[in-house]
Write a protein that holds these residues in place. Sequence first.
Motif, mmCIF file in Angstrom:
data_model
loop_
_atom_site.group_PDB
_atom_site.id
_atom_site.type_symbol
_atom_site.label_atom_id
_atom_site.label_comp_id
_atom_site.label_asym_id
_atom_site.label_seq_id
_atom_site.Cartn_x
_atom_site.Cartn_y
_atom_site.Cartn_z
ATOM 1 N N ALA A 129 -6.351 2.526 -12.124
ATOM 2 C CA ALA A 129 -6.210 2.009 -10.660
ATOM 3 C C ALA A 129 -4.847 1.531 -10.466
ATOM 4 C CB ALA A 129 -7.344 1.135 -10.151
ATOM 5 N N GLY A 130 -4.512 0.922 -11.607
ATOM 6 C CA GLY A 130 -2.904 0.224 -11.596
ATOM 7 C C GLY A 130 -1.950 1.026 -11.748
ATOM 8 N N PHE A 131 -2.328 2.301 -12.505
ATOM 9 C CA PHE A 131 -1.263 3.339 -12.624
ATOM 10 C C PHE A 131 -1.013 3.986 -11.069
ATOM 11 C CE2 PHE A 131 -1.010 8.104 -12.905
ATOM 12 C CZ PHE A 131 0.243 8.400 -13.573
ATOM 13 N N CYS A 132 -2.315 4.249 -10.357
ATOM 14 C CA CYS A 132 -1.916 4.659 -8.946
ATOM 15 C C CYS A 132 -1.138 3.826 -8.075
ATOM 16 C CB CYS A 132 -3.215 4.815 -8.108
ATOM 17 S SG CYS A 132 -4.418 6.197 -9.085
ATOM 18 N N LEU A 152 -9.872 3.757 -19.795
ATOM 19 C CA LEU A 152 -8.808 4.095 -18.970
ATOM 20 C C LEU A 152 -9.387 4.026 -17.327
ATOM 21 C CD1 LEU A 152 -6.751 6.942 -20.625
ATOM 22 C CD2 LEU A 152 -6.159 4.202 -20.512
ATOM 23 N N TYR A 153 -10.576 3.908 -17.185
ATOM 24 C CA TYR A 153 -10.953 4.192 -15.779
ATOM 25 C C TYR A 153 -10.328 3.143 -14.849
ATOM 26 C CZ TYR A 153 -14.762 7.424 -17.464
ATOM 27 O OH TYR A 153 -15.146 8.468 -17.996
ATOM 28 N N TRP A 195 0.130 8.505 -21.926
ATOM 29 C CA TRP A 195 0.072 10.027 -21.710
ATOM 30 C C TRP A 195 -0.842 10.478 -21.069
ATOM 31 C CZ3 TRP A 195 4.096 12.957 -20.817
ATOM 32 C CH2 TRP A 195 3.827 14.538 -20.984
ATOM 33 N N ILE A 196 -2.190 10.242 -21.283
ATOM 34 C CA ILE A 196 -3.353 10.595 -20.737
ATOM 35 C C ILE A 196 -3.293 10.280 -19.333
ATOM 36 C CG2 ILE A 196 -5.818 10.404 -20.675
ATOM 37 C CD1 ILE A 196 -5.793 10.234 -23.725
ATOM 38 N N ILE A 219 -3.625 -2.599 -15.371
ATOM 39 C CA ILE A 219 -3.415 -1.538 -16.381
ATOM 40 C C ILE A 219 -3.741 -2.329 -17.861
ATOM 41 C CG2 ILE A 219 -2.007 -0.406 -17.939
ATOM 42 C CD1 ILE A 219 -0.455 0.505 -15.112
ATOM 43 N N VAL A 220 -3.247 -3.401 -17.972
ATOM 44 C CA VAL A 220 -3.160 -3.992 -19.227
ATOM 45 C C VAL A 220 -4.434 -4.924 -19.504
ATOM 46 C CG1 VAL A 220 -1.818 -5.785 -20.882
ATOM 47 C CG2 VAL A 220 -0.565 -4.336 -19.586
ATOM 48 N N VAL A 221 -5.046 -5.613 -18.776
ATOM 49 C CA VAL A 221 -6.116 -6.538 -18.753
ATOM 50 C C VAL A 221 -7.355 -5.785 -19.342
ATOM 51 C CG1 VAL A 221 -7.505 -8.452 -18.067
ATOM 52 C CG2 VAL A 221 -5.049 -8.381 -17.674
ATOM 53 N N PRO A 222 -7.762 -4.758 -18.352
ATOM 54 C CA PRO A 222 -8.926 -4.047 -18.888
ATOM 55 C C PRO A 222 -8.899 -3.422 -20.316
ATOM 56 C CG PRO A 222 -8.429 -3.538 -16.598
ATOM 57 C CD PRO A 222 -7.267 -4.671 -17.368
ATOM 58 N N PHE A 223 -7.665 -2.869 -20.365
ATOM 59 C CA PHE A 223 -7.334 -2.153 -21.819
ATOM 60 C C PHE A 223 -7.321 -3.013 -23.115
ATOM 61 C CE2 PHE A 223 -4.585 0.177 -24.843
ATOM 62 C CZ PHE A 223 -5.453 1.422 -24.709
ATOM 63 N N LEU A 224 -7.050 -4.387 -22.737
ATOM 64 C CA LEU A 224 -7.007 -5.202 -23.933
ATOM 65 C C LEU A 224 -8.161 -5.177 -25.033
ATOM 66 C CD1 LEU A 224 -5.474 -8.651 -22.708
ATOM 67 C CD2 LEU A 224 -4.419 -7.092 -24.495
ATOM 68 N N PRO A 225 -9.338 -5.056 -24.740
ATOM 69 C CA PRO A 225 -10.484 -4.987 -25.750
ATOM 70 C C PRO A 225 -10.318 -3.710 -26.450
ATOM 71 C CG PRO A 225 -11.139 -5.760 -23.593
ATOM 72 C CD PRO A 225 -10.101 -5.301 -23.231
ATOM 73 N N ALA A 226 -9.499 -2.855 -26.046
ATOM 74 C CA ALA A 226 -9.640 -1.588 -27.037
ATOM 75 C C ALA A 226 -8.195 -1.445 -27.542
ATOM 76 C CB ALA A 226 -9.620 -0.250 -25.925
#
Length: 378
Positions: A105-108, A100-101, A13-14, A77-84
């Motif tokens: 980029a994937g979202f864009c 989410l930084y 959502w953010i 989107i998914v891979v950089p977010f996995l550690p969190a």
Amino acid sequence: VLNYNYLYAINAWILLCPQWLCFDWSMGCVPTIASLDDPRLIAVMLFWVMLLLLLWTCLCNESIATRRAVSLAMAVIVVPFLPATNILFRVGFVVAERVLYLPSAGFCLLVVLGLRRICSYPRLTEVALAGFVLLILLFAARSAQRSNEWRKGIWLFRAGEKVCPDNAKVHYNIGKLCADVGKTEEAIERYRRAIELNPVYDQAMNNLANMLKDQGKELEAELLLDKAVSISPDFAAAWMNRGIVKAALKKYQDAEYSYKQGIRCRRNYPDCYYNLGNLYIDMGRSQDALDAYRNATSLKPTHWNAWNNAVVLLDNLGLYDQAVNLAFSALKFLPDNSALMFTLASCYGKQGKFEESEKWFLAALQRNPQNANIHLNL
């Protein structure tokens, strides 16, 4: 599991609508889901529906190019977010916008792919472009607003209060900034609110106790510090402040115990040794006071208060030669300290060495010409 999934939905959502932003999401900013009839589970379901649709596009879309592009966007989107995600290991935060930084980029990329898909329908092209331009303007305006909030701490914390009014850390930070600029009453109110929201917030108790102590409310400060050290037995600053309050209440044994506990928790703690020295003076233990001051200055050679109090103590004991030698030792580290020069001049004056005394009074006056006490003694 449901709470972790709800956090994923919040992060999504953010990205979609970055209006709900806060510098810190801890301490109850996101209430936990405790039952299956919580309406927030709808957000979890929508999140997984959206994710499954995107995965279906990655696997089953007719266009190979589209599958590759969506797969790339999903990977970014998914891979950089996995550690969190708390899947691989437990992380120390609830929500953190910094994670989410890279996913942004994937979202864009997904937004552009969606726009291309819409523009493939001629009747929707103009509407899609107008919507896309509006989206860019909205995101740009929000980005400028948020960047401006980060320019000053108080703006950032007050913005966080709007998003998470029940976050104790938000009130604690506002209180700390208010204390720094002299807004004592608001700072006290904020610290009280932080403790109300989080009854075991030891740092807020410590800061509030310091402010109450300065207002002469030692008894309330004592209760807060007693509770703070019971919550966090290794909280060195709270032990030291507890010692200061106990000493003000003439509870010397408790004060000595508190200072020693503070030193046990943090061995390199010159301020605690300095306050212990002050306590020993009140207790009439001159040699112990000198030892404590010596420890303070050995740990922090620029601790002028410890140097000065030690010189004054030797002076009061009539040990003028030792006082002078110690003052010269201190001036090696603090060559421009007018307080030490004043004390040194007083020592010389008591010995009848008036020329030396005058020299150091004038030296102190040169560095602090507006000090009435130096003029008076000269």
